[in-house]
Scaffold this active site. Structure first.
Site, mmCIF file in Angstrom:
data_model
loop_
_atom_site.group_PDB
_atom_site.id
_atom_site.type_symbol
_atom_site.label_atom_id
_atom_site.label_comp_id
_atom_site.label_asym_id
_atom_site.label_seq_id
_atom_site.Cartn_x
_atom_site.Cartn_y
_atom_site.Cartn_z
ATOM 1 N N HIS A 144 0.799 -1.234 0.000
ATOM 2 C CA HIS A 144 0.000 0.000 0.000
ATOM 3 C C HIS A 144 0.830 1.282 0.000
ATOM 4 O O HIS A 144 0.265 2.372 -0.086
ATOM 5 C CB HIS A 144 -0.985 -0.001 1.179
ATOM 6 C CG HIS A 144 -2.318 0.587 0.832
ATOM 7 N ND1 HIS A 144 -3.420 0.483 1.634
ATOM 8 C CD2 HIS A 144 -2.743 1.305 -0.248
ATOM 9 C CE1 HIS A 144 -4.452 1.103 1.081
ATOM 10 N NE2 HIS A 144 -4.054 1.612 -0.071
ATOM 11 N N ASP A 167 -9.502 -0.008 4.656
ATOM 12 C CA ASP A 167 -8.279 -0.605 5.197
ATOM 13 C C ASP A 167 -8.494 -0.997 6.650
ATOM 14 O O ASP A 167 -9.296 -0.380 7.352
ATOM 15 C CB ASP A 167 -7.166 0.460 5.110
ATOM 16 C CG ASP A 167 -5.756 -0.109 5.051
ATOM 17 O OD1 ASP A 167 -5.444 -0.970 5.891
ATOM 18 O OD2 ASP A 167 -4.988 0.314 4.177
ATOM 19 N N HIS A 169 -6.020 -0.591 8.570
ATOM 20 C CA HIS A 169 -5.099 0.381 9.174
ATOM 21 C C HIS A 169 -5.317 1.754 8.536
ATOM 22 O O HIS A 169 -5.910 1.855 7.471
ATOM 23 C CB HIS A 169 -3.653 -0.050 8.933
ATOM 24 C CG HIS A 169 -3.396 -1.505 9.178
ATOM 25 N ND1 HIS A 169 -3.619 -2.464 8.208
ATOM 26 C CD2 HIS A 169 -2.961 -2.156 10.278
ATOM 27 C CE1 HIS A 169 -3.331 -3.660 8.709
ATOM 28 N NE2 HIS A 169 -2.930 -3.505 9.966
ATOM 29 N N ASP A 171 -2.656 3.756 7.745
ATOM 30 C CA ASP A 171 -1.489 4.035 6.879
ATOM 31 C C ASP A 171 -1.140 5.509 6.929
ATOM 32 O O ASP A 171 -0.816 6.129 5.913
ATOM 33 C CB ASP A 171 -1.772 3.591 5.430
ATOM 34 C CG ASP A 171 -2.076 2.102 5.318
ATOM 35 O OD1 ASP A 171 -1.836 1.364 6.300
ATOM 36 O OD2 ASP A 171 -2.554 1.667 4.250
ATOM 37 N N HIS A 184 4.599 1.246 3.840
ATOM 38 C CA HIS A 184 3.184 0.967 3.533
ATOM 39 C C HIS A 184 2.256 1.378 4.684
ATOM 40 O O HIS A 184 1.043 1.389 4.507
ATOM 41 C CB HIS A 184 2.960 -0.505 3.126
ATOM 42 C CG HIS A 184 2.880 -1.478 4.263
ATOM 43 N ND1 HIS A 184 2.201 -2.677 4.183
ATOM 44 C CD2 HIS A 184 3.416 -1.441 5.503
ATOM 45 C CE1 HIS A 184 2.308 -3.334 5.324
ATOM 46 N NE2 HIS A 184 3.038 -2.618 6.131
ATOM 47 N N ASP A 275 -7.524 -1.757 0.454
ATOM 48 C CA ASP A 275 -6.551 -2.736 0.958
ATOM 49 C C ASP A 275 -7.331 -4.014 1.270
ATOM 50 O O ASP A 275 -8.318 -3.976 2.017
ATOM 51 C CB ASP A 275 -5.900 -2.172 2.223
ATOM 52 C CG ASP A 275 -4.710 -2.988 2.700
ATOM 53 O OD1 ASP A 275 -4.761 -4.235 2.603
ATOM 54 O OD2 ASP A 275 -3.748 -2.382 3.191
ATOM 55 N N ASP A 277 -6.789 -6.209 3.208
ATOM 56 C CA ASP A 277 -6.824 -6.549 4.637
ATOM 57 C C ASP A 277 -7.988 -5.870 5.379
ATOM 58 O O ASP A 277 -8.209 -6.129 6.569
ATOM 59 C CB ASP A 277 -5.474 -6.311 5.318
ATOM 60 C CG ASP A 277 -5.125 -4.845 5.584
ATOM 61 O OD1 ASP A 277 -6.015 -3.984 5.608
ATOM 62 O OD2 ASP A 277 -3.912 -4.579 5.783
ATOM 63 N N GLU A 320 -2.133 -5.308 -1.482
ATOM 64 C CA GLU A 320 -1.752 -6.174 -0.357
ATOM 65 C C GLU A 320 -2.218 -7.627 -0.482
ATOM 66 O O GLU A 320 -2.259 -8.346 0.514
ATOM 67 C CB GLU A 320 -2.194 -5.575 0.994
ATOM 68 C CG GLU A 320 -1.571 -4.207 1.305
ATOM 69 C CD GLU A 320 -0.110 -4.252 1.792
ATOM 70 O OE1 GLU A 320 0.433 -5.374 1.923
ATOM 71 O OE2 GLU A 320 0.465 -3.162 1.999
HETATM 72 MN MN LIG Z 1 -3.178 -0.376 3.757
#
Ligand SMILES: [Mn+2]
Length: 377
Positions: A144, A167, A169, A171, A184, A275, A277, A320
């Site tokens: 990312h 996401d 997260h 980031d 990332h 993302d 994730d 990702e």
């Molecule tokens: Mn990310």
């Protein structure tokens, strides 16, 4: 087969208004009647012209393998899926990235700054070209950190864009707050204007100019937020819907509030940076930084559908996917198929069905004859 029903043909269906004059009067009247009765969805779906950019890159984090994402996603049939939706697909192929030698860490912590900076510089040119060519840019990562180049390149063509970052997260660490040193986990900090006096000059990043304001960004799905990231979210007024808000409000309200915040009455291009994730790791396990408690499949696809329904999507990232982290073929297939589904739903696949191919059911001919050649069924 399901796919077949989703094929759009130019000149058929409600998405083809320029062709209306070619319809017979009778068909035109029927179409109008159906429209008045609300049988068609409010949103017109029209086929996108899509530019695919592969970004096989992994130096924004420490787990090799994520550079295999673009190939895994292509091998599983992305182009065919999008063509089946009626998209005109132009595949720009994969970018060739250079690994800079002697790429010593910045501040003894931020890894591979020159390599990440250079990769994003070539990505920004590629995305800018794709959007400039009139395509909806679809960037396949890669990690990312590529969000820097993708959003930056998009903004070269569409400086009024807004950003939806889906996401686990944020980031959003700066190079000075990052604990892992992985770029990332930092891309968004390079993009936000209000943060620039907190960003040190990193080797390889001199070309980056911030291109969004804090109010132009919404996060969805976050559930692992570092202290410095939380500070930034709160002090810079960044709108975010963590998994807690997804639970509290439901994904429909989350999307409604996202668009109220970003778009309102003034239409503007949307950049969707997705993302994998963000999706729960039980569904998409082949990724580098999984966090339990993520989006369900239905929530994940609802986000994509809602973005598509705005008609404003102008570029997206799917990042990702790390094939090497799958412990079985089933895990790899599940993750890659979700990646393809996210892209497809963002580009017009719809669970309620699409309305391109059929605007009239075939009727047995009134002039039925026994001659096999003329039987119409
Ligand atoms: Mn990310």
């Amino acid at each position: 087969m399901l796919m077949e029903q989703r094929i759009y043909k130019k000149g058929t269906g409600p998405a083809a208004h320029p062709e209306t004059e070619k319809m017979s009067l009778q068909r035109g009247a029927r179409h109008l009647l159906a429209k008045q009765r609300g049988w068609f969805p409010k949103q017109r779906r029209s086929a996108h012209s899509v530019g695919i950019i592969g970004a096989p890159f992994s130096y924004g984090q420490k787990r090799r393998g994520v550079e295999g994402g673009p190939q895994a996603i292509r091998d599983a049939g992305l182009v065919e899926r999008l063509s089946g939706l009626g998209c005109k697909v132009h595949d720009y192929g994969d970018l060739n990235f250079t690994t800079v030698s002697n790429d010593t860490p910045f501040n003894n912590i931020v890894h591979h700054p020159r390599t990440v900076g250079l990769a994003n510089q070539s990505l920004t040119e590629a995305v800018s070209r794709a959007v400039g060519d009139g395509h909806l840019s679809v960037m396949l990562g890669g990690d990312h950190s590529l969000g820097i180049g993708s959003v930056h390149g998009h903004a070269q063509q569409r400086p009024d864009l807004c950003l939806i970052w889906v996401d686990a997260h944020c980031d959003l660490n700066t190079p000075l707050t990052s604990m892992s040193g992985n770029l990332h986990g930092q891309p968004v900090s390079f993009l936000i204007r209000e943060l620039q006096d907190k960003i040190p000059s990193l080797p390889g990043f001199s070309w980056v100019t911030p291109c969004i304001s804090a109010k132009d960004l919404v996060y969805i799905g976050v559930r692992d937020v570092d202290p410095a990231e939380y500070y930034i979210l709160k002090n810079f007024g960044i709108r975010y819907f963590s998994m807690k808000e997804v639970d509290q409000l439901g994904i429909h309200k989350v999307m409604e509030r996202t668009f109220d915040h970003l778009i309102g009455k003034q239409k503007r291009p949307v950049h969707l940076s997705y993302d994998v994730d963000a999706i729960d790791p039980s569904l998409a396990p082949a990724t580098g930084t999984p966090v339990i408690g993520g989006l369900t499949y239905r929530e994940g696809m609802y986000i994509a559908e809602a973005v598509q329904n705005t008609g404003l999507l102008s570029a997206m990232d799917l990042v990702e996917v790390n094939p090497k982290l799958a412990t079985s073929d089933a895990e790899l297939n599940a993750t890659v198929n979700i990646a393809i589904d996210v892209i497809s739903f963002s580009l017009g696949q719809a669970r309620e069905g699409s309305h391109g191919k059929y605007d009239e059911l075939p009727t047995p001919s009134a002039t039925y004859t026994t001659n096999e050649q003329t039987i119409r069924l």
